[in-house]
Design a protein around this motif. Sequence first.
Motif, PDB file in Angstrom:
ATOM      1  N   ASP A 160       0.799  -1.222   0.000  1.00  0.00           N
ATOM      2  CA  ASP A 160       0.000   0.000   0.000  1.00  0.00           C
ATOM      3  C   ASP A 160       0.832   1.272   0.000  1.00  0.00           C
ATOM      4  O   ASP A 160       0.378   2.306  -0.474  1.00  0.00           O
ATOM      5  CB  ASP A 160      -0.939   0.005   1.197  1.00  0.00           C
ATOM      6  N   GLU A 161       2.045   1.229   0.562  1.00  0.00           N
ATOM      7  CA  GLU A 161       2.908   2.410   0.541  1.00  0.00           C
ATOM      8  C   GLU A 161       4.356   1.981   0.738  1.00  0.00           C
ATOM      9  O   GLU A 161       4.641   0.851   1.139  1.00  0.00           O
ATOM     10  CB  GLU A 161       2.498   3.421   1.606  1.00  0.00           C
ATOM     11  N   TYR A 162       5.261   2.898   0.429  1.00  0.00           N
ATOM     12  CA  TYR A 162       6.677   2.606   0.592  1.00  0.00           C
ATOM     13  C   TYR A 162       6.928   2.008   1.980  1.00  0.00           C
ATOM     14  O   TYR A 162       6.495   2.557   2.996  1.00  0.00           O
ATOM     15  CB  TYR A 162       7.510   3.876   0.479  1.00  0.00           C
ATOM     16  N   GLY A 163       7.635   0.884   2.018  1.00  0.00           N
ATOM     17  CA  GLY A 163       7.922   0.274   3.307  1.00  0.00           C
ATOM     18  C   GLY A 163       8.534  -1.100   3.131  1.00  0.00           C
ATOM     19  O   GLY A 163       8.891  -1.513   2.032  1.00  0.00           O
ATOM     20  N   HIS A 164       8.640  -1.815   4.237  1.00  0.00           N
ATOM     21  CA  HIS A 164       9.309  -3.114   4.254  1.00  0.00           C
ATOM     22  C   HIS A 164       8.331  -4.266   4.060  1.00  0.00           C
ATOM     23  O   HIS A 164       7.229  -4.261   4.604  1.00  0.00           O
ATOM     24  CB  HIS A 164      10.040  -3.316   5.580  1.00  0.00           C
ATOM     25  N   VAL A 165       8.778  -5.247   3.291  1.00  0.00           N
ATOM     26  CA  VAL A 165       8.141  -6.563   3.217  1.00  0.00           C
ATOM     27  C   VAL A 165       9.058  -7.505   3.993  1.00  0.00           C
ATOM     28  O   VAL A 165      10.289  -7.420   3.875  1.00  0.00           O
ATOM     29  CB  VAL A 165       7.997  -7.032   1.749  1.00  0.00           C
ATOM     30  N   ARG A 166       8.480  -8.404   4.789  1.00  0.00           N
ATOM     31  CA  ARG A 166       9.291  -9.276   5.648  1.00  0.00           C
ATOM     32  C   ARG A 166       8.781 -10.713   5.597  1.00  0.00           C
ATOM     33  O   ARG A 166       7.604 -10.959   5.332  1.00  0.00           O
ATOM     34  CB  ARG A 166       9.257  -8.785   7.102  1.00  0.00           C
ATOM     35  N   VAL A 167       9.691 -11.634   5.870  1.00  0.00           N
ATOM     36  CA  VAL A 167       9.316 -13.031   6.076  1.00  0.00           C
ATOM     37  C   VAL A 167       9.978 -13.498   7.365  1.00  0.00           C
ATOM     38  O   VAL A 167      11.131 -13.159   7.643  1.00  0.00           O
ATOM     39  CB  VAL A 167       9.741 -13.924   4.882  1.00  0.00           C
ATOM     40  N   VAL A 168       9.219 -14.239   8.165  1.00  0.00           N
ATOM     41  CA  VAL A 168       9.750 -14.864   9.374  1.00  0.00           C
ATOM     42  C   VAL A 168       9.453 -16.353   9.280  1.00  0.00           C
ATOM     43  O   VAL A 168       8.297 -16.760   9.113  1.00  0.00           O
ATOM     44  CB  VAL A 168       9.120 -14.276  10.649  1.00  0.00           C
TER      45      VAL A 168
END
Length: 272
Positions: A127-135
């Motif tokens: 939705d906006e600039y930022g981080h995608v993460r996987v745990v």
Amino acid sequence: MSRRMALAGLGALGLSGPAVRAAPGGLPSNVGHADSSPQWEELRAKLWGREPIAAGEASKVQLIVPLRAAFGASVPVKVLSKLPQTEALHVKRMTLLVDKNPAPIAAVLDMSPRMGQADLETRLRVDEYGHVRVVSELSDGSLHMDSRYCKVSGGCSAPPNRDQLHNIGKTVFRLPEGLKADGPTPAEVSVVHPNDTGFELNHITVMYIPPHYVRLIKVSYDGEALFNAEVGFSLSENPSLRFKLMARPGGRLNAEVEDTKEGRFRGQLALA
């Protein structure tokens, strides 16, 4: 808090980071791929408390996301596991997150050693600039993370394609590289579904389209579970999951799918 509740509403955190200045051709000048964010710190506390999470060189998982995506409603994401799936040690659970999405938990997958390799590919709304993460949570209880900063926006409010509404729920498997006898076989399951977020505007009625999205995808092979995926609207329209499995000729893949309007769908593929 159940994972389904978290998928539906553990978002809208109302937090924002400091203003950033763009650096030509790269990340904003004071943001790194491995950086934290207020949204991530709150998510981490709710989901994993004070448990240590390995990152960087110590992590057993790698995330690949484009720095600049062409379309915020369909951002390609690839997760690579750095260890094979074995009974002795395997990825037990994988969580995909998008820090700044209204519902930041995109998917939670419970995974079986039968997959051979806990790799995953899908497409996300950002939705906006930022981080995608996987745990990734391993069977020994350890947690491993990777993250990437993605410069794209508007993914949760982009209007979906409405030309396949008559096919909603059609669930299809394919083997993009054919059946492999000497290692894990790549496979893909896809569901025809608008995956409406509730933030999309119908430009004819000028009303918001009510939320209607896939919430569960269960895939099995010859009656044995490969993975159960609780998912949310942060997965793109017509959600798909590309995964791996240890397969043989004559086996059968089966999928069971549920959506938020209690729709239930099935798909299957016999492996030649």
